[in-house]
Design a protein around this motif. Structure first.
Motif, PDB file in Angstrom:
ATOM      1  N   SER A  63      55.640  19.446  70.565  1.00 60.27           N
ATOM      2  CA  SER A  63      55.177  19.456  71.954  1.00 60.27           C
ATOM      3  C   SER A  63      53.825  18.767  72.132  1.00 60.27           C
ATOM      4  CB  SER A  63      55.101  20.889  72.475  1.00 60.27           C
ATOM      5  OG  SER A  63      54.164  21.632  71.727  1.00 60.27           O
ATOM      6  N   GLU A  64      52.993  18.765  71.125  1.00 59.35           N
ATOM      7  CA  GLU A  64      51.636  18.241  71.298  1.00 59.35           C
ATOM      8  C   GLU A  64      51.520  16.743  71.056  1.00 59.35           C
ATOM      9  OE1 GLU A  64      48.494  20.555  69.637  1.00 59.35           O
ATOM     10  OE2 GLU A  64      49.266  22.407  70.488  1.00 59.35           O
ATOM     11  N   THR A  65      52.475  16.147  70.380  1.00 61.63           N
ATOM     12  CA  THR A  65      52.443  14.695  70.189  1.00 61.63           C
ATOM     13  C   THR A  65      52.539  13.984  71.542  1.00 61.63           C
ATOM     14  OG1 THR A  65      53.431  14.912  68.001  1.00 61.63           O
ATOM     15  CG2 THR A  65      53.565  12.755  69.021  1.00 61.63           C
ATOM     16  N   VAL A  66      53.363  14.524  72.420  1.00 58.15           N
ATOM     17  CA  VAL A  66      53.498  13.953  73.762  1.00 58.15           C
ATOM     18  C   VAL A  66      52.186  14.094  74.530  1.00 58.15           C
ATOM     19  CG1 VAL A  66      54.731  14.151  75.945  1.00 58.15           C
ATOM     20  CG2 VAL A  66      55.967  14.404  73.803  1.00 58.15           C
ATOM     21  N   LEU A  67      51.496  15.213  74.349  1.00 58.85           N
ATOM     22  CA  LEU A  67      50.206  15.407  75.019  1.00 58.85           C
ATOM     23  C   LEU A  67      49.187  14.375  74.549  1.00 58.85           C
ATOM     24  CD1 LEU A  67      49.961  19.299  74.859  1.00 58.85           C
ATOM     25  CD2 LEU A  67      50.530  17.891  76.841  1.00 58.85           C
ATOM     26  N   LYS A  68      49.161  14.117  73.244  1.00 53.65           N
ATOM     27  CA  LYS A  68      48.253  13.105  72.699  1.00 53.65           C
ATOM     28  C   LYS A  68      48.553  11.749  73.305  1.00 53.65           C
ATOM     29  CE  LYS A  68      49.301  10.816  69.355  1.00 53.65           C
ATOM     30  NZ  LYS A  68      49.763   9.461  69.029  1.00 53.65           N
ATOM     31  N   ASP A  69      49.838  11.398  73.370  1.00 48.85           N
ATOM     32  CA  ASP A  69      50.231  10.111  73.951  1.00 48.85           C
ATOM     33  C   ASP A  69      49.817  10.011  75.417  1.00 48.85           C
ATOM     34  OD1 ASP A  69      51.337   9.395  71.517  1.00 48.85           O
ATOM     35  OD2 ASP A  69      53.389   9.953  72.097  1.00 48.85           O
ATOM     36  N   THR A  70      49.923  11.109  76.150  1.00 46.67           N
ATOM     37  CA  THR A  70      49.541  11.141  77.564  1.00 46.67           C
ATOM     38  C   THR A  70      48.044  10.937  77.731  1.00 46.67           C
ATOM     39  OG1 THR A  70      51.385  12.643  78.009  1.00 46.67           O
ATOM     40  CG2 THR A  70      49.666  12.497  79.687  1.00 46.67           C
ATOM     41  N   VAL A  71      47.262  11.589  76.901  1.00 49.71           N
ATOM     42  CA  VAL A  71      45.803  11.431  76.966  1.00 49.71           C
ATOM     43  C   VAL A  71      45.417   9.991  76.642  1.00 49.71           C
ATOM     44  CG1 VAL A  71      43.622  12.104  75.894  1.00 49.71           C
ATOM     45  CG2 VAL A  71      45.303  13.850  76.479  1.00 49.71           C
ATOM     46  N   LEU A  72      46.028   9.409  75.621  1.00 50.02           N
ATOM     47  CA  LEU A  72      45.717   8.021  75.263  1.00 50.02           C
ATOM     48  C   LEU A  72      46.107   7.058  76.383  1.00 50.02           C
ATOM     49  CD1 LEU A  72      46.708   7.929  71.479  1.00 50.02           C
ATOM     50  CD2 LEU A  72      44.424   8.163  72.483  1.00 50.02           C
ATOM     51  N   MET A  73      47.228   7.336  77.052  1.00 51.97           N
ATOM     52  CA  MET A  73      47.647   6.503  78.169  1.00 51.97           C
ATOM     53  C   MET A  73      46.638   6.602  79.318  1.00 51.97           C
ATOM     54  SD  MET A  73      51.296   6.429  80.206  1.00 51.97           S
ATOM     55  CE  MET A  73      51.124   8.099  80.827  1.00 51.97           C
ATOM     56  N   ALA A  74      46.170   7.815  79.598  1.00 53.70           N
ATOM     57  CA  ALA A  74      45.177   8.006  80.657  1.00 53.70           C
ATOM     58  C   ALA A  74      43.874   7.278  80.318  1.00 53.70           C
ATOM     59  CB  ALA A  74      44.923   9.489  80.878  1.00 53.70           C
ATOM     60  N   ILE A  75      43.454   7.344  79.058  1.00 50.21           N
ATOM     61  CA  ILE A  75      42.234   6.650  78.639  1.00 50.21           C
ATOM     62  C   ILE A  75      42.413   5.142  78.802  1.00 50.21           C
ATOM     63  CG2 ILE A  75      40.820   6.076  76.615  1.00 50.21           C
ATOM     64  CD1 ILE A  75      41.112   9.030  75.764  1.00 50.21           C
ATOM     65  N   ASP A  76      43.578   4.612  78.443  1.00 51.29           N
ATOM     66  CA  ASP A  76      43.849   3.187  78.630  1.00 51.29           C
ATOM     67  C   ASP A  76      43.762   2.787  80.098  1.00 51.29           C
ATOM     68  OD1 ASP A  76      44.183   2.723  75.922  1.00 51.29           O
ATOM     69  OD2 ASP A  76      46.382   2.843  75.998  1.00 51.29           O
ATOM     70  N   GLU A  77      44.315   3.623  80.981  1.00 56.36           N
ATOM     71  CA  GLU A  77      44.270   3.334  82.419  1.00 56.36           C
ATOM     72  C   GLU A  77      42.841   3.348  82.945  1.00 56.36           C
ATOM     73  OE1 GLU A  77      46.856   5.928  84.602  1.00 56.36           O
ATOM     74  OE2 GLU A  77      48.658   5.173  83.607  1.00 56.36           O
ATOM     75  N   ILE A  78      42.047   4.320  82.506  1.00 60.62           N
ATOM     76  CA  ILE A  78      40.640   4.405  82.938  1.00 60.62           C
ATOM     77  C   ILE A  78      39.874   3.180  82.450  1.00 60.62           C
ATOM     78  CG2 ILE A  78      38.487   5.700  82.629  1.00 60.62           C
ATOM     79  CD1 ILE A  78      40.295   8.258  82.569  1.00 60.62           C
ATOM     80  N   ASN A  79      40.076   2.803  81.185  1.00 61.14           N
ATOM     81  CA  ASN A  79      39.390   1.630  80.644  1.00 61.14           C
ATOM     82  C   ASN A  79      39.803   0.349  81.355  1.00 61.14           C
ATOM     83  OD1 ASN A  79      37.803   3.033  78.816  1.00 61.14           O
ATOM     84  ND2 ASN A  79      39.263   2.802  77.141  1.00 61.14           N
ATOM     85  N   ALA A  80      41.079   0.241  81.746  1.00 60.12           N
ATOM     86  CA  ALA A  80      41.566  -0.947  82.457  1.00 60.12           C
ATOM     87  C   ALA A  80      40.910  -1.094  83.824  1.00 60.12           C
ATOM     88  CB  ALA A  80      43.084  -0.892  82.598  1.00 60.12           C
ATOM     89  N   LYS A  81      40.473   0.023  84.389  1.00 59.28           N
ATOM     90  CA  LYS A  81      39.815   0.005  85.705  1.00 59.28           C
ATOM     91  C   LYS A  81      38.294  -0.076  85.589  1.00 59.28           C
ATOM     92  CE  LYS A  81      43.516   2.485  88.008  1.00 59.28           C
ATOM     93  NZ  LYS A  81      43.914   3.685  88.741  1.00 59.28           N
ATOM     94  N   GLY A  82      37.792  -0.349  84.389  1.00 60.10           N
ATOM     95  CA  GLY A  82      36.345  -0.515  84.238  1.00 60.10           C
ATOM     96  C   GLY A  82      35.656   0.605  83.493  1.00 60.10           C
TER      97      GLY A  82
END
Length: 90
Positions: free
Chosen positions: A49-68
């Motif tokens: 269950s937690e591997t998906v959570l890690k992937d979600t957090v990394l995706m959110a960090i990528d989105e934040i970084n893409a926006k500056g």
């Protein structure tokens, strides 16, 4: 010129605080990334269950970084695997 001991001490304190503040802001500006801890079990019983959570957090960090980034700085994920071992989480 008549300067009291109290006003001289207050002036020196203000100068010292100002210098300390400038030094701190210089150090804070020196870091060009903000580290974000990602603490999810990637092995052990909770990994399913937690591997998906890690992937979600990394995706959110990528989105934040893409926006500056945040406060003009990029987020840097720091991924740690406590291996479903509760004492390791502490």
């Amino acid at each position: 010129m008549n300067i009291s001991r109290r006003s001289a001490t207050a002036s020196l304190t203000a100068v010292a605080l100002g210098v300390a503040g400038l030094a701190f802001s210089s150090l804070a500006q020196a870091a060009d990334t903000i580290k974000v801890g990602v603490l999810h079990s990637l092995s052990g019983t909770m990994a399913i269950s937690e591997t998906v959570l890690k992937d979600t957090v990394l995706m959110a960090i990528d989105e934040i970084n893409a926006k500056g980034g945040l406060l003009g700085k990029k987020l840097e994920p720091v991924v740690v695997d406590p291996a479903s071992n509760w004492p390791l989480f502490a």
